[in-house]
Motif scaffolding. Sequence first.
Motif, PDB file in Angstrom:
ATOM      1  N   TRP A 109      16.643 -20.837  71.576  1.00  0.00           N
ATOM      2  CA  TRP A 109      15.512 -19.953  71.408  1.00  0.00           C
ATOM      3  C   TRP A 109      15.958 -18.777  70.560  1.00  0.00           C
ATOM      4  O   TRP A 109      17.143 -18.551  70.354  1.00  0.00           O
ATOM      5  CB  TRP A 109      14.986 -19.475  72.763  1.00  0.00           C
ATOM      6  CG  TRP A 109      15.961 -18.558  73.455  1.00  0.00           C
ATOM      7  CD1 TRP A 109      15.996 -17.193  73.381  1.00  0.00           C
ATOM      8  CD2 TRP A 109      17.059 -18.936  74.281  1.00  0.00           C
ATOM      9  NE1 TRP A 109      17.050 -16.708  74.108  1.00  0.00           N
ATOM     10  CE2 TRP A 109      17.721 -17.757  74.674  1.00  0.00           C
ATOM     11  CE3 TRP A 109      17.559 -20.159  74.719  1.00  0.00           C
ATOM     12  CZ2 TRP A 109      18.843 -17.773  75.490  1.00  0.00           C
ATOM     13  CZ3 TRP A 109      18.681 -20.160  75.525  1.00  0.00           C
ATOM     14  CH2 TRP A 109      19.310 -18.986  75.913  1.00  0.00           C
ATOM     15  N   SER A 110      14.992 -18.039  70.097  1.00  0.00           N
ATOM     16  CA  SER A 110      15.277 -16.756  69.471  1.00  0.00           C
ATOM     17  C   SER A 110      14.429 -15.726  70.197  1.00  0.00           C
ATOM     18  O   SER A 110      13.382 -16.045  70.747  1.00  0.00           O
ATOM     19  CB  SER A 110      14.955 -16.782  67.972  1.00  0.00           C
ATOM     20  OG  SER A 110      13.589 -17.044  67.769  1.00  0.00           O
ATOM     21  N   GLU A 113      15.458 -14.140  76.094  1.00  0.00           N
ATOM     22  CA  GLU A 113      15.737 -15.323  76.898  1.00  0.00           C
ATOM     23  C   GLU A 113      14.751 -15.427  78.052  1.00  0.00           C
ATOM     24  O   GLU A 113      14.335 -16.522  78.422  1.00  0.00           O
ATOM     25  CB  GLU A 113      17.174 -15.298  77.431  1.00  0.00           C
ATOM     26  CG  GLU A 113      17.511 -16.554  78.217  1.00  0.00           C
ATOM     27  CD  GLU A 113      18.945 -16.587  78.727  1.00  0.00           C
ATOM     28  OE1 GLU A 113      19.290 -17.587  79.393  1.00  0.00           O
ATOM     29  OE2 GLU A 113      19.708 -15.642  78.477  1.00  0.00           O
ATOM     30  N   TYR A 116      11.680 -17.180  76.962  1.00  0.00           N
ATOM     31  CA  TYR A 116      11.976 -18.607  76.832  1.00  0.00           C
ATOM     32  C   TYR A 116      11.933 -19.284  78.210  1.00  0.00           C
ATOM     33  O   TYR A 116      11.318 -20.337  78.380  1.00  0.00           O
ATOM     34  CB  TYR A 116      13.356 -18.767  76.182  1.00  0.00           C
ATOM     35  CG  TYR A 116      13.955 -20.153  76.260  1.00  0.00           C
ATOM     36  CD1 TYR A 116      13.516 -21.179  75.434  1.00  0.00           C
ATOM     37  CD2 TYR A 116      14.978 -20.436  77.160  1.00  0.00           C
ATOM     38  CE1 TYR A 116      14.079 -22.443  75.494  1.00  0.00           C
ATOM     39  CE2 TYR A 116      15.547 -21.700  77.218  1.00  0.00           C
ATOM     40  CZ  TYR A 116      15.091 -22.691  76.385  1.00  0.00           C
ATOM     41  OH  TYR A 116      15.651 -23.945  76.457  1.00  0.00           O
ATOM     42  N   ARG A 119       8.432 -19.716  79.582  1.00  0.00           N
ATOM     43  CA  ARG A 119       7.745 -20.884  78.991  1.00  0.00           C
ATOM     44  C   ARG A 119       8.170 -22.163  79.689  1.00  0.00           C
ATOM     45  O   ARG A 119       7.347 -23.043  79.969  1.00  0.00           O
ATOM     46  CB  ARG A 119       8.021 -20.975  77.487  1.00  0.00           C
ATOM     47  CG  ARG A 119       7.257 -19.972  76.661  1.00  0.00           C
ATOM     48  CD  ARG A 119       7.314 -20.276  75.163  1.00  0.00           C
ATOM     49  NE  ARG A 119       8.653 -20.464  74.651  1.00  0.00           N
ATOM     50  CZ  ARG A 119       9.393 -19.528  74.061  1.00  0.00           C
ATOM     51  NH1 ARG A 119       8.916 -18.319  73.910  1.00  0.00           N
ATOM     52  NH2 ARG A 119      10.600 -19.817  73.611  1.00  0.00           N
TER      53      ARG A 119
END
Length: 162
Positions: A109-110, A113, A116, A119
């Motif tokens: 991911w960018s 965190e 991310y 999600r």
Amino acid sequence: LLHTAISSADSEERRKIFLEVVGPALEQHPATLWSLDDVFNPYLLSLFDIDTFVSWLEEDIDKRLPAVARSIPVHGQPLDDPARTILVRHGNREEVRQLLGSNYITGGWSGSESVYIERKLHQLRSWTEDPDPNVRTWAHEQLEYFEGRLQRTRLLEEEGPY
């Protein structure tokens, strides 16, 4: 070349391509899925009939299932095949749940965190509503892991860089 052959093949020809080319390649080098899934869109195994894949897998299940499960993509809303079918049929095996869990955990991911992970949690929560008990069990196991990871990540993000 493989993509062209699969794309232009009818269902029987695709079955033959899987059984004579893709299946043996997966058996010898299961990580082929990781490599080829970067090239194929959609994923390589989604180009074949799930029954062909499962029949091949179950012909030598003790050898093929662990080898291939290491490289099966875990994604989709609802959970896509072949991961879902493998969980439905063999999710009572702890090793299968662990291998697919490892695949789900793997990723990049960018940015934040924690975003991310949120999600991932959203996706997992939808999978806990799956009609199959093996899929629900697996999703709950992953949910527990990611909830703990989210707590740790938020603490680290609050502390900021050193």
